[in-house]
Design a protein around this motif. Structure first.
Motif, PDB file in Angstrom:
ATOM      1  N   LEU A 170       0.813  -1.209   0.000  1.00 19.53           N
ATOM      2  CA  LEU A 170       0.000   0.000   0.000  1.00 19.53           C
ATOM      3  C   LEU A 170       0.849   1.263   0.000  1.00 19.53           C
ATOM      4  CD1 LEU A 170      -2.897  -0.895   2.484  1.00 19.53           C
ATOM      5  CD2 LEU A 170      -3.033  -0.690   0.003  1.00 19.53           C
ATOM      6  N   ILE A 171       1.882   1.284   0.829  1.00 21.77           N
ATOM      7  CA  ILE A 171       2.672   2.504   0.967  1.00 21.77           C
ATOM      8  C   ILE A 171       3.663   2.667  -0.177  1.00 21.77           C
ATOM      9  CG2 ILE A 171       4.408   3.669   2.388  1.00 21.77           C
ATOM     10  CD1 ILE A 171       3.030   2.639   4.831  1.00 21.77           C
ATOM     11  N   PHE A 172       4.379   1.605  -0.496  1.00 18.10           N
ATOM     12  CA  PHE A 172       5.526   1.757  -1.389  1.00 18.10           C
ATOM     13  C   PHE A 172       5.190   1.581  -2.865  1.00 18.10           C
ATOM     14  CE2 PHE A 172       7.401   0.606   2.717  1.00 18.10           C
ATOM     15  CZ  PHE A 172       8.305   1.644   2.863  1.00 18.10           C
ATOM     16  N   THR A 173       4.109   0.831  -3.201  1.00 14.32           N
ATOM     17  CA  THR A 173       3.810   0.635  -4.629  1.00 14.32           C
ATOM     18  C   THR A 173       3.527   1.959  -5.338  1.00 14.32           C
ATOM     19  OG1 THR A 173       2.930  -1.575  -4.207  1.00 14.32           O
ATOM     20  CG2 THR A 173       2.326  -0.542  -6.279  1.00 14.32           C
ATOM     21  N   GLY A 237      -1.886  17.138  -3.567  1.00  9.29           N
ATOM     22  CA  GLY A 237      -2.477  16.050  -4.324  1.00  9.29           C
ATOM     23  C   GLY A 237      -1.869  14.706  -4.007  1.00  9.29           C
ATOM     24  N   GLN A 238      -2.049  13.767  -4.942  1.00  8.34           N
ATOM     25  CA  GLN A 238      -1.670  12.379  -4.722  1.00  8.34           C
ATOM     26  C   GLN A 238      -0.169  12.206  -4.554  1.00  8.34           C
ATOM     27  OE1 GLN A 238      -2.089   8.673  -7.541  1.00  8.34           O
ATOM     28  NE2 GLN A 238      -4.119   9.469  -7.057  1.00  8.34           N
ATOM     29  N   ARG A 239       0.622  12.867  -5.382  1.00  8.24           N
ATOM     30  CA  ARG A 239       2.085  12.718  -5.296  1.00  8.24           C
ATOM     31  C   ARG A 239       2.596  13.232  -3.946  1.00  8.24           C
ATOM     32  NH1 ARG A 239       0.562  10.144  -8.708  1.00  8.24           N
ATOM     33  NH2 ARG A 239       0.780  10.374 -10.960  1.00  8.24           N
ATOM     34  N   GLY A 240       2.122  14.388  -3.532  1.00 10.39           N
ATOM     35  CA  GLY A 240       2.557  14.929  -2.255  1.00 10.39           C
ATOM     36  C   GLY A 240       2.137  14.057  -1.091  1.00 10.39           C
ATOM     37  N   THR A 241       0.940  13.463  -1.165  1.00 12.62           N
ATOM     38  CA  THR A 241       0.476  12.569  -0.097  1.00 12.62           C
ATOM     39  C   THR A 241       1.368  11.346   0.002  1.00 12.62           C
ATOM     40  OG1 THR A 241      -1.798  13.314  -0.464  1.00 12.62           O
ATOM     41  CG2 THR A 241      -1.496  11.248   0.726  1.00 12.62           C
ATOM     42  N   LEU A 246       5.544   8.488   3.117  1.00 11.76           N
ATOM     43  CA  LEU A 246       6.872   7.871   3.153  1.00 11.76           C
ATOM     44  C   LEU A 246       7.765   8.556   4.182  1.00 11.76           C
ATOM     45  CD1 LEU A 246       8.935   5.894   2.013  1.00 11.76           C
ATOM     46  CD2 LEU A 246       9.465   7.592   0.237  1.00 11.76           C
ATOM     47  N   ILE A 247       7.686   9.887   4.246  1.00 15.88           N
ATOM     48  CA  ILE A 247       8.501  10.621   5.226  1.00 15.88           C
ATOM     49  C   ILE A 247       8.127  10.219   6.641  1.00 15.88           C
ATOM     50  CG2 ILE A 247       8.908  12.917   6.186  1.00 15.88           C
ATOM     51  CD1 ILE A 247       8.666  14.013   3.329  1.00 15.88           C
ATOM     52  N   VAL A 248       6.822  10.160   6.912  1.00 13.52           N
ATOM     53  CA  VAL A 248       6.373   9.759   8.250  1.00 13.52           C
ATOM     54  C   VAL A 248       6.779   8.322   8.543  1.00 13.52           C
ATOM     55  CG1 VAL A 248       4.355   9.424   9.716  1.00 13.52           C
ATOM     56  CG2 VAL A 248       4.470  11.403   8.201  1.00 13.52           C
TER      57      VAL A 248
END
Length: 587
Positions: A170-173, A237-241, A246-248
């Motif tokens: 979910l996170i990395f794909t 948007g989606q890219r920033g989310t 990932l940062i968190v």
């Protein structure tokens, strides 16, 4: 046969598959060494996400090769960390089962064109296959292998596998997919300098908040990233989310690994800390990702609507038609097109005007009909209130205001004066005698039917020229036509506007008198006979012929049909002829 996209068969994809296999193996080694408890299943697993992201960029016939390379890489990573062969071989097979199921479920066609999460429906499909189905199915098999080969509890092994693999996918794909597509670089390049600065500032604020929450705060502050995630979802948007999550995740994983942050306060057991962190990150992801996806879909729709509106305005500005947007209250909200030509006003001047001021009651009725029957086009013809006599045609359709209601209507209006004049001319010619310009038989009968339907007081007179045939025989048909035209003019000079005069054919005429009394009707017919006989008619070359008419008149009794009334008037006409001609006889 299906047509294959050339870019998807590029030889460089072999290198991409090898790079994905090596990269997934390195990620597997790193996570197995850092977050694998008791040498069993790793608590976080991003390796499969890299293989899935690569597979989604490949045509389907390349998937078996990718899975084979991934299997080799996963097995090699397990051998490096664990040493013995059975566990790496079994877990590698489970990993490839997971990747294969996710590839099958997500498909690749839409991704190549629009990205992994172009709309909410695609997001739900991604959450279902990558977050639930694929890790659950592979987890069932992997937990069995772990129970047999590592002597761990089945439920515990399944829970760790499902959570770590599901979270990893979910996170990395999405992050790996966007990176492989070059979305992040394109995203930043497409941003204006001020927008780019905003992106950097919000991501830096996310990193600072994550560091404070997991490294600096002495009390649990896990709620802080949620509020910031909403801001990131709205603004970036989606890219920033994706990048923010990932940062968190990096801040949370790194702090938890060394025993820092709020999670050790929740539980002293490292595996439970990993579980809590995964739940937290999954919740954070499922909070921001749907919002950013829905907003992205809405922005795309808004952009398409704006483009369509711009094209429509361009077409309208170059068209001879007018486009009106009409509110439910019957007022013009906006206008475009040839408004100066049709209404003598600029588009801005029409805004706020009532429809009745533009097209009278007919246009208002068309608008109301459109509101009462949404989905249907209503076409009307009307004349503008101001300006020269012209005909306009409007096609009106209701526009939805949501929940099935009509929020107004749109109308396209064009000038149909030329067509209308042609139609009227054709209609008149079908009812008009070509020689005299009077009504022909059909036109006169139509007018008579209308008068009788209106229950008017009606008299009909049948008129015939006396001794007309000798004129034709002696002087020719041209002379006869001149006599007919002159007789029609002399009779017409005494006929009122509400009455009707027609030529039935040959030298026979019919006169319709409305709302006249018996005595007055007879007097008018006598005056007509006297007017016709008052002077001879010139037929050319200095020749003159005397003319006279006979007239038979009948009064409608209020019940009889038009044919019976005409028959009585015709009988009276023949009575006048029998009595010596040049006279009026009443039935």
């Amino acid at each position: 046969m299906a047509r294959r996209c050339p870019s998807l068969d590029h030889p460089r994809h072999t290198g991409a598959m090898l790079a994905a296999g090596i990269g997934s193996a390195l990620l597997a080694i790193l996570t197995l060494r850092l977050v694998s408890h008791d040498g069993a299943i790793a608590a976080v697993w991003p390796a499969n996400a890299l293989l899935l992201a690569t597979g989604l960029r490949l045509p389907r016939h390349r998937w078996p090769t990718l899975l084979a390379i991934g299997y080799a890489g996963s097995t090699a990573a397990g051998l490096v960390v664990r040493g013995s062969a059975p566990v790496p071989l079994a877990f590698a097979a489970c990993n490839m089962l997971e990747v294969g199921l996710a590839l099958f479920g997500l498909r690749a066609a839409a991704l190549r064109r629009e990205g992994l999460l172009p709309d909410p429906a695609a997001m739900i499909r991604f959450l279902g296959w990558a977050g639930l189905i694929a890790p659950a199915v592979s987890g069932v098999v992997a937990a069995g292998a772990a129970t047999l080969l590592l002597d761990t509890g089945y439920v515990r092994a399944f829970r760790v596998w499902f959570l770590s693999d599901g979270l990893g996918l979910l996170i990395f794909t999405p992050i790996f997919v966007s990176q492989l597509r070059g979305d992040y670089a394109g995203w930043l390049r497409s941003c204006a300098p001020a927008r780019r600065l905003e992106c950097v500032a919000l991501l830096a604020l996310t990193a600072l908040t994550a560091v404070i929450v997991f490294w600096g705060a002495e009390r649990p502050l896990l709620f802080l990233p949620f509020a910031l995630m909403m801001l990131v979802a709205f603004r970036l948007g989606q890219r920033g989310t994706q990048v923010s999550v990932l940062i968190v995740a990096l801040a949370g994983i790194s702090a938890t690994l060394v025993g820092r942050g709020p999670l050790p306060l929740v539980s002293p057991v490292p595996l439970e800390q990993a579980h809590y962190l995964q739940f937290y990150l999954a919740t954070l992801l499922l909070t921001g990702l749907p919002v950013s996806t829905a907003l992205g879909a809405r922005r795309a729709l808004t952009a398409r609507l704006a483009e369509s509106e711009a094209m429509l305005r361009l077409l309208a500005s170059r068209s001879a038609d007018v486009l009106l947007h009409i509110g439910a209250d019957g007022q013009c909200r906006a206008a475009d097109g040839a408004t100066m030509t049709l209404f003598g006003r600029a588009p801005a001047d029409l805004a706020g005007m009532a429809l009745s001021a533009l097209g009278g009651d007919l246009l208002v009725e068309g608008h109301r009909a459109a509101l009462s029957e949404p989905g249907r086009f209503h076409q009307i013809e009307f004349s503008p209130v101001e300006g020269e006599a012209r005909w306009l045609e409007a096609a009106i359709c209701a526009v939805s205001a949501g929940e099935g209601g009509a929020g107004g209507s749109v109308a396209t209006i064009r000038d149909v004066t030329a067509r209308k004049r042609t139609e009227l001319a054709l209609s008149r010619s079908a009812r008009t005698d070509s020689l005299t310009g009077l009504l022909n038989r059909a036109g006169f009968l139509e007018r008579l039917d209308r008068a009788l339907a209106a229950h008017a007081r009606v008299h009909v007179a049948m008129i015939d020229l006396d001794r007309f045939k000798p004129i034709n025989d002696r002087h020719g048909h041209a002379a006869g036509d001149a006599v007919l035209v002159e007789v029609a003019a002399r009779i017409g000079a005494l006929v009122r506007g509400e009455d009707a005069l027609g030529r039935f054919g040959g030298d026979e005429f019919a006169l319709l008198l409305i709302e006249e009394g018996e005595e007055r009707s007879q007097s008018l017919c006598a005056a007509i006979a006297a007017q016709v006989a008052a002077r001879p008619v010139a037929i050319g070359a200095g020749l003159w012929v005397p003319i006279s008419i006979s007239c038979g008149m009948a009064r409608h009794d209020g019940m009889e049909p038009a044919a019976a009334l005409l028959a009585r008037a015709d009988a009276a006409l023949y009575a006048a002829k029998r009595n010596g001609r040049n006279q009026v006889s009443a039935a």
